[in-house]
Motif scaffolding. Sequence first.
Motif, PDB file in Angstrom:
ATOM      1  N   THR A 386     -12.461  54.728  28.695  1.00 57.77           N
ATOM      2  CA  THR A 386     -13.160  55.761  28.341  1.00 57.77           C
ATOM      3  C   THR A 386     -12.167  57.177  28.066  1.00 57.77           C
ATOM      4  O   THR A 386     -11.154  57.224  28.637  1.00 57.77           O
ATOM      5  CB  THR A 386     -14.125  56.283  29.477  1.00 57.77           C
ATOM      6  OG1 THR A 386     -13.432  56.250  30.724  1.00 57.77           O
ATOM      7  CG2 THR A 386     -15.035  55.043  29.534  1.00 57.77           C
ATOM      8  N   GLY A 387     -12.787  58.196  27.652  1.00 51.16           N
ATOM      9  CA  GLY A 387     -12.069  59.263  27.662  1.00 51.16           C
ATOM     10  C   GLY A 387     -11.877  60.000  29.177  1.00 51.16           C
ATOM     11  O   GLY A 387     -10.678  60.608  28.897  1.00 51.16           O
ATOM     12  N   ASP A 402      -8.382  56.453  18.792  1.00 52.01           N
ATOM     13  CA  ASP A 402      -9.701  56.902  18.917  1.00 52.01           C
ATOM     14  C   ASP A 402     -10.721  55.959  18.363  1.00 52.01           C
ATOM     15  O   ASP A 402     -10.425  55.638  17.191  1.00 52.01           O
ATOM     16  CB  ASP A 402      -9.902  58.544  18.141  1.00 52.01           C
ATOM     17  CG  ASP A 402     -11.138  58.873  18.688  1.00 52.01           C
ATOM     18  OD1 ASP A 402     -12.225  58.260  19.287  1.00 52.01           O
ATOM     19  OD2 ASP A 402     -11.519  60.050  18.160  1.00 52.01           O
ATOM     20  N   ALA A 405     -17.168  58.336  19.563  1.00 55.45           N
ATOM     21  CA  ALA A 405     -18.157  58.264  20.682  1.00 55.45           C
ATOM     22  C   ALA A 405     -19.256  57.366  20.425  1.00 55.45           C
ATOM     23  O   ALA A 405     -19.849  56.886  19.395  1.00 55.45           O
ATOM     24  CB  ALA A 405     -18.820  59.815  20.631  1.00 55.45           C
ATOM     25  N   ARG A 406     -19.675  56.669  21.642  1.00 50.82           N
ATOM     26  CA  ARG A 406     -20.627  55.551  21.547  1.00 50.82           C
ATOM     27  C   ARG A 406     -21.560  55.665  22.724  1.00 50.82           C
ATOM     28  O   ARG A 406     -21.313  56.402  23.825  1.00 50.82           O
ATOM     29  CB  ARG A 406     -19.668  54.318  21.788  1.00 50.82           C
ATOM     30  CG  ARG A 406     -18.826  53.880  20.924  1.00 50.82           C
ATOM     31  CD  ARG A 406     -19.460  53.677  19.301  1.00 50.82           C
ATOM     32  NE  ARG A 406     -20.181  52.319  19.326  1.00 50.82           N
ATOM     33  CZ  ARG A 406     -19.629  51.176  19.591  1.00 50.82           C
ATOM     34  NH1 ARG A 406     -18.297  51.159  19.093  1.00 50.82           N
ATOM     35  NH2 ARG A 406     -20.422  49.982  19.495  1.00 50.82           N
ATOM     36  N   GLU A 407     -22.968  55.304  22.548  1.00 54.56           N
ATOM     37  CA  GLU A 407     -23.712  55.322  23.454  1.00 54.56           C
ATOM     38  C   GLU A 407     -23.612  53.908  24.105  1.00 54.56           C
ATOM     39  O   GLU A 407     -23.423  52.890  23.513  1.00 54.56           O
ATOM     40  CB  GLU A 407     -25.128  55.501  22.795  1.00 54.56           C
ATOM     41  CG  GLU A 407     -25.404  56.863  22.444  1.00 54.56           C
ATOM     42  CD  GLU A 407     -26.762  56.947  22.003  1.00 54.56           C
ATOM     43  OE1 GLU A 407     -27.652  56.003  22.006  1.00 54.56           O
ATOM     44  OE2 GLU A 407     -27.272  58.122  21.422  1.00 54.56           O
ATOM     45  N   SER A 414     -23.445  59.944  25.570  1.00 56.16           N
ATOM     46  CA  SER A 414     -22.653  59.328  24.584  1.00 56.16           C
ATOM     47  C   SER A 414     -20.839  59.492  25.446  1.00 56.16           C
ATOM     48  O   SER A 414     -20.838  60.364  25.916  1.00 56.16           O
ATOM     49  CB  SER A 414     -22.606  59.884  23.218  1.00 56.16           C
ATOM     50  OG  SER A 414     -22.116  61.519  23.180  1.00 56.16           O
ATOM     51  N   TRP A 415     -20.254  58.485  25.007  1.00 54.05           N
ATOM     52  CA  TRP A 415     -19.078  58.460  25.626  1.00 54.05           C
ATOM     53  C   TRP A 415     -17.805  58.190  24.615  1.00 54.05           C
ATOM     54  O   TRP A 415     -18.065  57.378  23.724  1.00 54.05           O
ATOM     55  CB  TRP A 415     -18.921  57.248  26.639  1.00 54.05           C
ATOM     56  CG  TRP A 415     -19.812  57.571  27.909  1.00 54.05           C
ATOM     57  CD1 TRP A 415     -21.246  57.357  28.001  1.00 54.05           C
ATOM     58  CD2 TRP A 415     -19.434  57.806  29.074  1.00 54.05           C
ATOM     59  NE1 TRP A 415     -21.794  57.716  29.102  1.00 54.05           N
ATOM     60  CE2 TRP A 415     -20.740  58.032  29.829  1.00 54.05           C
ATOM     61  CE3 TRP A 415     -18.277  58.281  29.730  1.00 54.05           C
ATOM     62  CZ2 TRP A 415     -20.636  58.486  31.239  1.00 54.05           C
ATOM     63  CZ3 TRP A 415     -18.301  58.643  30.999  1.00 54.05           C
ATOM     64  CH2 TRP A 415     -19.516  58.580  31.680  1.00 54.05           C
ATOM     65  N   ASP A 416     -16.795  59.135  24.751  1.00 52.82           N
ATOM     66  CA  ASP A 416     -15.537  58.955  23.811  1.00 52.82           C
ATOM     67  C   ASP A 416     -14.934  57.408  24.357  1.00 52.82           C
ATOM     68  O   ASP A 416     -14.332  57.438  25.485  1.00 52.82           O
ATOM     69  CB  ASP A 416     -14.712  60.046  24.078  1.00 52.82           C
ATOM     70  CG  ASP A 416     -15.260  61.308  23.253  1.00 52.82           C
ATOM     71  OD1 ASP A 416     -16.179  61.094  22.477  1.00 52.82           O
ATOM     72  OD2 ASP A 416     -15.084  62.474  23.820  1.00 52.82           O
TER      73      ASP A 416
END
Length: 422
Positions: A386-387, A402, A405-407, A414-416
């Motif tokens: 994760t970010g 990279d 971003a995803r759910e 949402s998460w990077d």
Amino acid sequence: GSVDLLYFYGLGNHLELMRLTPGWNDFLARLTDFCRVIIFDRRGAGASDGFSQSSVPSVEDWTEDIGAVLDATGVQDAAIIASADAGPIAMLFAALHPERVRSLVLLNTSARYRVDDDYPIGATGNEVDALVGFIRDTWGSTEFSALLNSDVAEGDPGFLEESARWSRFAATPRSAAAQFGYILGDLDVRRALPLISAPTLVLHVEDSGIIPASHGHYIADRIPGARFVSLPGGSLSMTPNLGLVLDELSEFLTGERRPPEVERVLTTIVFTDIVGSTDVAAELGDRRWKELLDSHDRLVREQLERSGGREVKTTGDGFLISFDGPARAIRFCQAAVAAVRPLGLAIRAGIHTGECDRRGDDLGGMAVHIASRVGALAEPSEVLVTGTVRDLVVGSELAFEDRGARELKGVPGSWDLLAVDG
């Protein structure tokens, strides 16, 4: 705590190692929430003096040890918990000195081990001789630990090594065999059972082939007012049932079951799994798949030991692991991916750092769910983070690609996500 509790582990223990072993130290610490805990090694065991093999102490000698320890600690009467070979010693002490035993807890033990005309549940003479011989030949080895602890024999080699180390510190093989030869072959305290007046709780695992549950039922049926509680599994060590034993002890000694302790900790969570494991298992068949999975587990654990992480649990074809820092978690995952590649396996990993709920040795909470969801999105041989993890390792030599971003299912927002480069 308000209750004096004498913990009588028996042979196979060393009081210094008990306090240095994380799981046991945590257990003792939780006991001290409601007990003043006294631990000791009887003569011939652990930190206490040894003896010659020709002069094994009698059960009466060992009962004197209990009284001596209570005297030394200034305790007039105490609750006593005794397990395995310590059990008959504690039973006799409770019968001979009722004024000194407030309550009695007996764990995975027996009043007599060898078969008799009026004791058909006992082991035959040949079985006793075989077990004593096995103790003499394997005492202090993981083979001996695995026999006694079938529930954890395959899934936790670290525990088997630790248990074997305890045995080596407790006694020599010849001393252990001499003591067990007497306890298993000759010791019989059945006549003491009706004389025990202290409230008694008998705890016994369901599936032990060494000390069957029938021994525990026999004890509970003959001590006036005793209560029997069945524990799952077949391991004679308390390790798989530490939480259950703690709950039963709390309720028995204080009248109320303690709520589970939940601690919030900041940690880095790693999930790994084998890509396409179902297809591989179907192609290889059960036997070859188990051999391959065992090799996978061994290689991953080797990398884990070098990286300083903690195995929380296995997930069938992968692991849930915690680290105190994200950089070490990433390097572990890279090493694990490379280690299993010669097996023809590809593993993937997901990493997230956040607050977790710690209950005993287990971890839960949103951070665990996030790491699991991230791991499920990783490609074969990919380490996906994760970010949050990327931000915490800024300045390191680690590089990332990279992934956008995803759910994440079941996780708000949402998460990077980023893949570890290389």
